[in-house]
Design a protein around this motif. Structure first.
Motif: not given
Length: 364
Positions: A156-161
């Motif tokens: 989720x962190x990589x997707x929302x960066x």
């Protein structure tokens, strides 16, 4: 000299806020530790992607992050293979070591004046491992669930960066405030990357040299021990102690007839850790992290008490981030000054993406 009541009240409020924050971190450690590890891994992958684009200018920028992610997964899989492939053999050899271990215990007992030495079986019965079996099983279950949470958070962190830039604009509509926030984030990221780079390179040096020494001596499972030494290098102070003590202890078990291999291995490991820790490490680190050595030890104890082994791994990056954030506010700047090494916690040395790297001749 009189102290203003406002200053006293402000300092007391900061002190109470630190205690309340520590209590909250401990109470929510089950949620926060996987999130902290995921953020840590995301920064590693992002740094890997940026290094790839800088070192290989012709490489497509839109493929840098997926490539870094795939390489990170492959490295993680390689680490798991090293542990599983060598760990099984290590456990099987431990069964064969029981008679040898009895001989080592008898020798040590005679040296300290004990006439009847206990056997390994008697020591195990006294320890009563069944009492800890439930706790060990629970720890393995918690580790598995935490690993899954870390991977979920990381995805989720990589997707929302991509939305991070828009959030910064919304939070800080004025350019001056936005530039200050981005500079603080850049310093924190550079500090974490600097720490990761130093620990990884020095850890590889120590692990490679230790593996060569263990192979020359003939220690079983040398690759497995070298991998554990590399992982332990990310834990300040304690990692070096573990890496110097455990392999010689098992050398005593493998070579029960003589103490020479264990003594040679212990001396060689001490020399390796001394050279890397006192010659190579300071030259690589320079003054970029700007953390007092006492604070490094204290942060290891504090974060270890709050978050266990995860806190020990992340103690230095978390303390660097806390110091930089505390330095931005007048009421907490005094804490950042105490945490710093030279009394200037502003983090100016971290403005360069390669903070701490050797400077070229004539470079300011």
């Amino acid at each position: 000299m009189t102290i203003s009541p406002s200053i006293t009240g402000r300092n007391a409020l900061v002190f109470l806020a630190v205690i309340a924050g520590a209590a909250s971190l401990y109470w929510m450690r089950g949620i926060l530790t996987p999130l902290a590890l995921a953020v840590f891994l995301a920064m590693m992958i992002d740094s890997f992607a940026r290094v790839l684009t800088e070192r290989v200018p012709a490489y497509p920028r839109n493929l840098a992050l997926p490539t870094a992610l795939i390489l990170s997964i492959l490295l993680f899989g390689l680490a798991v293979w090293v542990v599983t492939a060598n760990g099984a053999g290590f456990v099987l050899q431990m069964r064969e070591y029981a008679p040898r271990l009895n001989g080592v215990i008898a020798k040590l007992a005679s040296l300290v004046g004990i006439k009847v030495a206990p056997t390994i079986g008697e020591l195990v019965n006294q320890i009563n491992p069944s009492k800890y079996a439930g706790a060990a099983a629970q720890s393995l279950q918690n580790f598995a669930s935490s690993a899954i949470l870390v991977l979920i958070y990381l995805g989720f962190i990589i997707a929302s960066r991509r939305g991070f830039g828009r959030k910064i604009v919304a939070l800080y509509p004025h350019h001056a405030e936005r530039d200050g926030a981005m500079q603080l984030f850049q310093r924190i990221r550079n500090g974490v990357e600097q720490y990761l780079w130093i620990q990884t390179v020095t850890g590889l040096m120590i692990a490679a040299a230790s593996w060569a020494v263990m192979m020359l001596i003939g220690l079983d499972n040398a690759l497995f021990w070298a991998f554990l030494i590399f992982i332990a290098a990310y834990i300040p102070i304690l990692g070096g102690a573990v890496g110097c003590i455990l392999p010689p202890i098992f050398a005593l078990v493998q070579f029960p007839d003589t103490f020479l291999p264990a003594l040679l291995l212990f001396g060689a490991l001490e020399l390796i850790f001394f050279i890397v820790g006192n010659v190579i490490y300071p030259r690589m680190q320079g003054e970029s992290l700007n953390m007092d050595p006492t604070v490094v030890l204290l942060s290891l104890a504090v974060w270890g008490a709050l978050w266990g082994v995860t806190g020990m791994f992340l103690s230095t990056p978390l303390t660097v981030a806390a110091m930089l954030i505390l330095a931005q506010f007048e009421g907490t700047r005094w804490i950042a000054i105490l945490l710093s090494e030279d009394g200037d916690p502003s983090g100016d040395s971290l403005d360069s993406p390669r903070a701490g790297s050797p400077k070229k001749p004539g470079q300011a």
